[in-house]
Write a protein that holds these residues in place. Structure first.
Motif, PDB file in Angstrom:
ATOM      1  N   LYS A  71       0.823  -1.209   0.000  1.00 32.34           N
ATOM      2  CA  LYS A  71       0.000   0.000   0.000  1.00 32.34           C
ATOM      3  C   LYS A  71       0.852   1.252   0.000  1.00 32.34           C
ATOM      4  N   ASN A  72       2.011   1.196   0.626  1.00 32.67           N
ATOM      5  CA  ASN A  72       2.924   2.335   0.671  1.00 32.67           C
ATOM      6  C   ASN A  72       4.297   1.866   0.218  1.00 32.67           C
ATOM      7  N   ILE A  73       4.620   2.126  -1.038  1.00 34.39           N
ATOM      8  CA  ILE A  73       5.856   1.621  -1.608  1.00 34.39           C
ATOM      9  C   ILE A  73       7.070   2.255  -0.928  1.00 34.39           C
ATOM     10  N   GLY A  74       6.965   3.537  -0.578  1.00 36.27           N
ATOM     11  CA  GLY A  74       8.067   4.191   0.113  1.00 36.27           C
ATOM     12  C   GLY A  74       8.413   3.487   1.398  1.00 36.27           C
ATOM     13  N   HIS A  75       7.393   3.155   2.205  1.00 37.74           N
ATOM     14  CA  HIS A  75       7.634   2.455   3.459  1.00 37.74           C
ATOM     15  C   HIS A  75       8.174   1.051   3.220  1.00 37.74           C
ATOM     16  N   THR A 104      33.073   6.008   1.409  1.00 40.70           N
ATOM     17  CA  THR A 104      31.921   6.352   2.240  1.00 40.70           C
ATOM     18  C   THR A 104      30.775   5.394   1.974  1.00 40.70           C
ATOM     19  N   PRO A 105      30.067   4.982   3.017  1.00 38.68           N
ATOM     20  CA  PRO A 105      28.946   4.077   2.804  1.00 38.68           C
ATOM     21  C   PRO A 105      27.676   4.788   2.362  1.00 38.68           C
ATOM     22  N   ALA A 106      27.726   6.105   2.189  1.00 28.86           N
ATOM     23  CA  ALA A 106      26.519   6.852   1.814  1.00 28.86           C
ATOM     24  C   ALA A 106      25.922   6.293   0.530  1.00 28.86           C
ATOM     25  N   THR A 107      24.651   5.932   0.582  1.00 29.80           N
ATOM     26  CA  THR A 107      24.012   5.262  -0.540  1.00 29.80           C
ATOM     27  C   THR A 107      22.622   5.852  -0.779  1.00 29.80           C
ATOM     28  N   TYR A 108      22.305   6.066  -2.063  1.00 36.95           N
ATOM     29  CA  TYR A 108      20.988   6.534  -2.480  1.00 36.95           C
ATOM     30  C   TYR A 108      20.327   5.456  -3.336  1.00 36.95           C
ATOM     31  N   VAL A 109      19.017   5.330  -3.197  1.00 38.77           N
ATOM     32  CA  VAL A 109      18.248   4.376  -3.992  1.00 38.77           C
ATOM     33  C   VAL A 109      17.093   5.119  -4.647  1.00 38.77           C
ATOM     34  N   LEU A 110      16.883   4.873  -5.942  1.00 44.16           N
ATOM     35  CA  LEU A 110      15.777   5.479  -6.681  1.00 44.16           C
ATOM     36  C   LEU A 110      15.012   4.373  -7.385  1.00 44.16           C
ATOM     37  N   ALA A 111      13.714   4.269  -7.101  1.00 44.85           N
ATOM     38  CA  ALA A 111      12.863   3.252  -7.706  1.00 44.85           C
ATOM     39  C   ALA A 111      11.695   3.918  -8.417  1.00 44.85           C
ATOM     40  N   ALA A 112      11.276   3.329  -9.529  1.00 47.49           N
ATOM     41  CA  ALA A 112      10.163   3.889 -10.297  1.00 47.49           C
ATOM     42  C   ALA A 112       9.429   2.764 -10.999  1.00 47.49           C
ATOM     43  N   GLY A 113       8.163   3.024 -11.299  1.00 50.83           N
ATOM     44  CA  GLY A 113       7.383   2.025 -12.012  1.00 50.83           C
ATOM     45  C   GLY A 113       5.910   2.192 -11.740  1.00 50.83           C
ATOM     46  N   TYR A 114       5.193   1.074 -11.798  1.00 52.81           N
ATOM     47  CA  TYR A 114       3.744   1.099 -11.626  1.00 52.81           C
ATOM     48  C   TYR A 114       3.311   0.043 -10.615  1.00 52.81           C
ATOM     49  N   SER A 115       2.393   0.460  -9.756  1.00 57.30           N
ATOM     50  CA  SER A 115       1.708  -0.442  -8.856  1.00 57.30           C
ATOM     51  C   SER A 115       0.254  -0.450  -9.302  1.00 57.30           C
ATOM     52  N   GLY A 116      -0.137  -1.476 -10.035  1.00 55.20           N
ATOM     53  CA  GLY A 116      -1.411  -1.412 -10.750  1.00 55.20           C
ATOM     54  C   GLY A 116      -1.290  -0.373 -11.845  1.00 55.20           C
ATOM     55  N   PRO A 126      20.719   8.589   2.191  1.00 54.51           N
ATOM     56  CA  PRO A 126      21.559   7.813   3.122  1.00 54.51           C
ATOM     57  C   PRO A 126      21.050   7.786   4.560  1.00 54.51           C
ATOM     58  N   ASN A 127      20.148   8.719   4.907  1.00 55.50           N
ATOM     59  CA  ASN A 127      19.547   8.715   6.242  1.00 55.50           C
ATOM     60  C   ASN A 127      18.282   7.867   6.308  1.00 55.50           C
ATOM     61  N   GLY A 128      17.908   7.281   5.178  1.00 62.95           N
ATOM     62  CA  GLY A 128      16.705   6.463   5.138  1.00 62.95           C
ATOM     63  C   GLY A 128      15.433   7.254   4.929  1.00 62.95           C
ATOM     64  N   LEU A 129      15.553   8.550   4.615  1.00 63.68           N
ATOM     65  CA  LEU A 129      14.370   9.375   4.399  1.00 63.68           C
ATOM     66  C   LEU A 129      13.775   9.122   3.013  1.00 63.68           C
ATOM     67  N   ILE A 130      12.453   9.163   2.935  1.00 59.24           N
ATOM     68  CA  ILE A 130      11.723   8.838   1.711  1.00 59.24           C
ATOM     69  C   ILE A 130      11.358  10.114   0.964  1.00 59.24           C
TER      70      ILE A 130
END
Length: 231
Positions: A71-75, A104-116, A126-130
């Motif tokens: 229901k919440n892809i970010g979470h 440095t372990p600093a890491t960014y993640v970017l996801a995209a697409g469709y849910s339905g 890197p702080n885990g913020l969405i």
């Protein structure tokens, strides 16, 4: 330098990245895959620590459907990435004898697409913020992100969010090629993924070459328009 970017169009999303990895500690650069499938309808890319991204890739591969169907892809992304980040942060050694600069372990993640039928563009810092970017229709991560943001701003008047996905693919490659020409730490081959409610399509090198021909035609048309500006 790494850059991973997402552009939302009228009927889809393009996710694109360069493939050059820079290891300043060893003075090396080498190609690596930065875009990965996230089930059938989404994809993701990341920048930063390769060890962290490797662990993320394993988890995302095993739990892709659960992430995209949540229901919440970010979470859902956050719940899986945070334990990996914490593990690597706890194990990180900031100063190594005989090594002037540590990674440095600093890491960014970017996801995209469709849910339905619903599009999503979500990133984790890197702080885990969405961050949610479906409304703005653009996001970039990596050390090349500021330049990508600037390049996108220069293309804003083309209104990619109102155009077919084919235009977004061309725009994404034009931005990446511009960064490749201006920064020695961004390099090809460029990786592009087309995302629609029907599924994700990772373009092969021949398809990317076809898109690059469109980029050249776009540039030629702009040059011709400028030549005729004062007619």
């Amino acid at each position: 330098m790494t850059v991973v970017l997402a552009i939302r169009c009228a009927n889809g999303i393009v996710l694109a990245s360069d493939s050059q990895i820079t290891d300043p500690g060893r003075g090396l650069t080498y190609p690596a895959q930065k875009l990965h499938s996230l089930g059938r309808y989404a994809a993701w890319g990341g920048s930063g620590s390769r060890a962290v991204l490797y662990d993320v890739e394993q988890v995302f591969h095993d739990e892709a459907d659960a992430i995209v169907e949540s229901k919440n892809i970010g979470h859902a992304l956050q719940a899986r990435v945070l334990p990996i980040l914490k593990h690597h942060y706890d194990a990180f050694i900031p100063q190594v004898p005989g090594q002037e600069t540590a990674g440095t372990p600093a890491t960014y993640v970017l996801a995209a697409g469709y849910s339905g039928d619903e599009p999503f563009i979500v990133d984790l810092d890197p702080n885990g913020l969405i961050g949610h970017h479906e409304e703005t229709g653009f996001q970039a991560v990596g050390s090349g992100a500021p330049q990508a943001q600037q390049a996108h701003a220069l293309l804003t008047h083309f209104r990619m969010s109102e155009r077919d996905l084919d235009y977004g693919v061309v725009a994404a490659l034009r931005v990446l090629d511009a960064l490749d020409a201006s920064s020695p730490s961004v390099g090809g081959p460029m990786d592009i993924c087309r995302l629609t409610p029907d599924g994700a399509h990772h373009m092969d090198p021949d398809e990317v070459d076809g898109v690059r021909r469109r980029v050249r035609r776009w540039i030629e048309l702009e040059r011709d328009a400028l030549d005729r500006l004062f007619d």
